[in-house]
Enzyme design. Sequence first.
Site, short mmCIF file in Angstrom:
data_model
loop_
_atom_site.label_atom_id
_atom_site.label_comp_id
_atom_site.label_asym_id
_atom_site.label_seq_id
_atom_site.Cartn_x
_atom_site.Cartn_y
_atom_site.Cartn_z
N LYS A 13 30.59 13.79 45.58
CA LYS A 13 30.65 15.20 45.17
C LYS A 13 31.86 15.45 44.25
O LYS A 13 31.74 16.07 43.21
CB LYS A 13 30.76 16.12 46.41
CG LYS A 13 29.62 15.97 47.39
CD LYS A 13 29.77 16.88 48.59
CE LYS A 13 30.93 16.57 49.50
NZ LYS A 13 30.86 15.31 50.22
N ARG A 88 29.32 24.23 54.36
CA ARG A 88 29.16 23.04 55.16
C ARG A 88 28.50 23.30 56.50
O ARG A 88 28.28 22.37 57.27
CB ARG A 88 30.54 22.49 55.44
CG ARG A 88 30.70 21.05 55.07
CD ARG A 88 32.17 20.77 55.18
NE ARG A 88 32.51 19.41 55.14
CZ ARG A 88 33.10 18.84 54.08
NH1 ARG A 88 33.31 19.49 52.99
NH2 ARG A 88 33.47 17.60 54.17
N ARG A 127 37.96 4.02 48.67
CA ARG A 127 38.43 5.13 47.84
C ARG A 127 39.96 5.25 47.93
O ARG A 127 40.56 5.03 48.97
CB ARG A 127 37.83 6.46 48.30
CG ARG A 127 38.48 7.63 47.55
CD ARG A 127 37.86 8.96 47.83
NE ARG A 127 37.77 9.23 49.24
CZ ARG A 127 37.05 10.23 49.71
NH1 ARG A 127 36.38 11.00 48.90
NH2 ARG A 127 37.00 10.43 51.00
N ARG A 160 43.40 8.42 52.00
CA ARG A 160 43.54 9.69 52.70
C ARG A 160 43.74 9.48 54.20
O ARG A 160 43.33 8.48 54.75
CB ARG A 160 42.27 10.53 52.47
CG ARG A 160 42.34 11.34 51.23
CD ARG A 160 41.07 12.05 50.84
NE ARG A 160 40.15 12.47 51.86
CZ ARG A 160 39.00 13.09 51.60
NH1 ARG A 160 38.67 13.34 50.33
NH2 ARG A 160 38.18 13.44 52.56
N ARG A 171 33.17 11.93 60.75
CA ARG A 171 32.78 12.79 59.62
C ARG A 171 31.29 12.64 59.31
O ARG A 171 30.62 13.62 59.00
CB ARG A 171 33.62 12.45 58.38
CG ARG A 171 35.01 13.07 58.43
CD ARG A 171 35.96 12.41 57.47
NE ARG A 171 35.57 12.53 56.09
CZ ARG A 171 35.97 11.68 55.13
NH1 ARG A 171 36.78 10.67 55.43
NH2 ARG A 171 35.59 11.87 53.89
P1 AP5 Z 1 34.05 11.03 46.10
O1 AP5 Z 1 33.62 11.62 44.80
O2 AP5 Z 1 35.47 11.20 46.51
O3 AP5 Z 1 33.09 11.54 47.28
P2 AP5 Z 1 32.97 12.94 48.00
O4 AP5 Z 1 31.51 13.20 48.24
O5 AP5 Z 1 33.73 14.00 47.25
O6 AP5 Z 1 33.65 12.57 49.39
P3 AP5 Z 1 34.72 13.28 50.31
O7 AP5 Z 1 35.07 12.28 51.36
O8 AP5 Z 1 35.84 13.89 49.52
O9 AP5 Z 1 33.89 14.40 50.94
P4 AP5 Z 1 34.13 15.00 52.28
O10 AP5 Z 1 33.02 15.97 52.23
O11 AP5 Z 1 34.16 14.16 53.48
O12 AP5 Z 1 35.66 15.50 52.22
P5 AP5 Z 1 36.30 16.87 51.83
O13 AP5 Z 1 37.51 16.58 51.05
O14 AP5 Z 1 35.30 17.83 51.29
O15 AP5 Z 1 33.63 9.50 46.06
C1 AP5 Z 1 33.92 8.62 47.14
C2 AP5 Z 1 34.30 7.23 46.58
O16 AP5 Z 1 33.17 6.65 45.98
C3 AP5 Z 1 35.40 7.23 45.49
O17 AP5 Z 1 36.20 6.10 45.64
C4 AP5 Z 1 34.61 7.17 44.19
O18 AP5 Z 1 35.37 6.53 43.16
C5 AP5 Z 1 33.42 6.32 44.61
N1 AP5 Z 1 32.22 6.69 43.87
C6 AP5 Z 1 31.72 7.95 43.69
N2 AP5 Z 1 30.59 7.90 42.97
C7 AP5 Z 1 30.38 6.57 42.70
C8 AP5 Z 1 29.36 5.85 42.00
N3 AP5 Z 1 28.34 6.50 41.42
N4 AP5 Z 1 29.44 4.51 41.95
C9 AP5 Z 1 30.48 3.82 42.52
N5 AP5 Z 1 31.48 4.45 43.19
C10 AP5 Z 1 31.42 5.80 43.29
O19 AP5 Z 1 36.71 17.43 53.28
C11 AP5 Z 1 37.72 16.85 54.06
C12 AP5 Z 1 37.87 17.63 55.37
O20 AP5 Z 1 38.24 18.99 55.10
C13 AP5 Z 1 36.62 17.75 56.23
O21 AP5 Z 1 36.42 16.62 57.05
C14 AP5 Z 1 36.94 19.02 57.02
O22 AP5 Z 1 37.84 18.77 58.07
C15 AP5 Z 1 37.63 19.89 56.01
N6 AP5 Z 1 36.71 20.77 55.26
C16 AP5 Z 1 36.50 20.74 53.91
N7 AP5 Z 1 35.61 21.67 53.55
C17 AP5 Z 1 35.24 22.31 54.70
C18 AP5 Z 1 34.34 23.37 54.96
N8 AP5 Z 1 33.61 23.96 54.00
N9 AP5 Z 1 34.19 23.76 56.26
C19 AP5 Z 1 34.90 23.21 57.24
N10 AP5 Z 1 35.78 22.20 57.05
C20 AP5 Z 1 35.95 21.75 55.78
#
Ligand code: AP5
Length: 213
Positions: A13, A88, A127, A160, A171
Site C-alpha cells: 500500500k 481498517r 522491508r 520497524r 498483524r
Molecule cells: P509496503 O509498501 O511497505 O507495504 P504496506 O502494505 O504499506 O505494509 P505495511 O506493513 O506498512 O502495512 P500495515 O498495514 O501493516 O502497517 P501500517 O503502517 O498501516 O511494502 C512492504 C515491503 O514490500 C517493502 O519492503 C517494499 O519495498 C516491498 N514491496 C512492495 N511492493 C513490492 C513489489 N511489487 N515487489 C517487490 N517488493 C515489493 O500500520 C501499522 C500499525 O499502526 C498497525 O498495526 C496498527 O497498530 C496501527 N494502525 C494504522 N492504521 C490504523 C487504523 N486505521 N486503525 C487502527 N490501527 C491502525
Amino acid sequence: MKLILLGAPGAGKGTVAKMLTAIDGSVQISTGDILRAAVKEGTELGKQAEAYMKAGDLVPDELIMGIMEQRLQEPDCANGFLLDGFPRTIPQAEQLKALMDKLGIKLDMAVNLEVPREVILDRLTTRRTCTGCGAIYNVKSAPPKVEGVCDKCGGSVVQRDDETEEAISNRLDVYNEKTAPLVEFYRNEGLLLDVNATSSDEVVKTIKARLAG
Ligand code: AP5
C-alpha cells in the site's frame, strides 16, 4: 484522485501510494506513518498508540477517527488523497462514509491489493524504512544504495518495531479478522477494484486505466 488502498500488511500500500502521489500531487495519508511519528515525538496520541502497535494490534477506532476527521479537512487534501491503512475496520469505514457525505467528497474507488501470503511474509521480514522521511526499501528487491542510509534524505534505514515474527503473525490475523471484511463493504458500495499486486507498476497502470474511464 481520491482512493482507498486496501490490502494486508506488506501488500504494498505504501509503495503504491508513493508512486501515485508522483502522478498528480494527490497526498498520501498513512495512519501508520502518522502514528509512528506520534510515538517518536512522544505525544499523547503516541503514548496511547504505542503498545497496540508494537503488538501488531489495531489502535482504537476513536483515536483513528479523531486524527482522520482533522487530516481530511486540511488544504492539501483538496488536490486528492490516497488513504493508506485507513479505514481498517467496518466502524471506521462507516464513519468515513458519513464524513465524506458531510464534506461533500466523492471517493473514486477502493483498491484491494492482492498478494499471496508467502510473498507478504517475505516482504515484511525484508522491508526497511527510513526514520527520517518514511521512504520504503527492501533488502532484496529495492535496497538503499548505501546499507542503512536513505538515498533520499540521508536518514537511518531500519526495521520497524512491529516487524518481529510474533507481531507480523498477529498483524496478519488481525487483518483477516477486522480488515478483510472491508472488501465486501466496498464491493457493495460499488467502489471496489481488485488488483493482483505482485507488481506495483501493474497496480499503478490498472488504477490509471480505471480512472481514465
Ligand atoms: P509496503 O509498501 O511497505 O507495504 P504496506 O502494505 O504499506 O505494509 P505495511 O506493513 O506498512 O502495512 P500495515 O498495514 O501493516 O502497517 P501500517 O503502517 O498501516 O511494502 C512492504 C515491503 O514490500 C517493502 O519492503 C517494499 O519495498 C516491498 N514491496 C512492495 N511492493 C513490492 C513489489 N511489487 N515487489 C517487490 N517488493 C515489493 O500500520 C501499522 C500499525 O499502526 C498497525 O498495526 C496498527 O497498530 C496501527 N494502525 C494504522 N492504521 C490504523 C487504523 N486505521 N486503525 C487502527 N490501527 C491502525
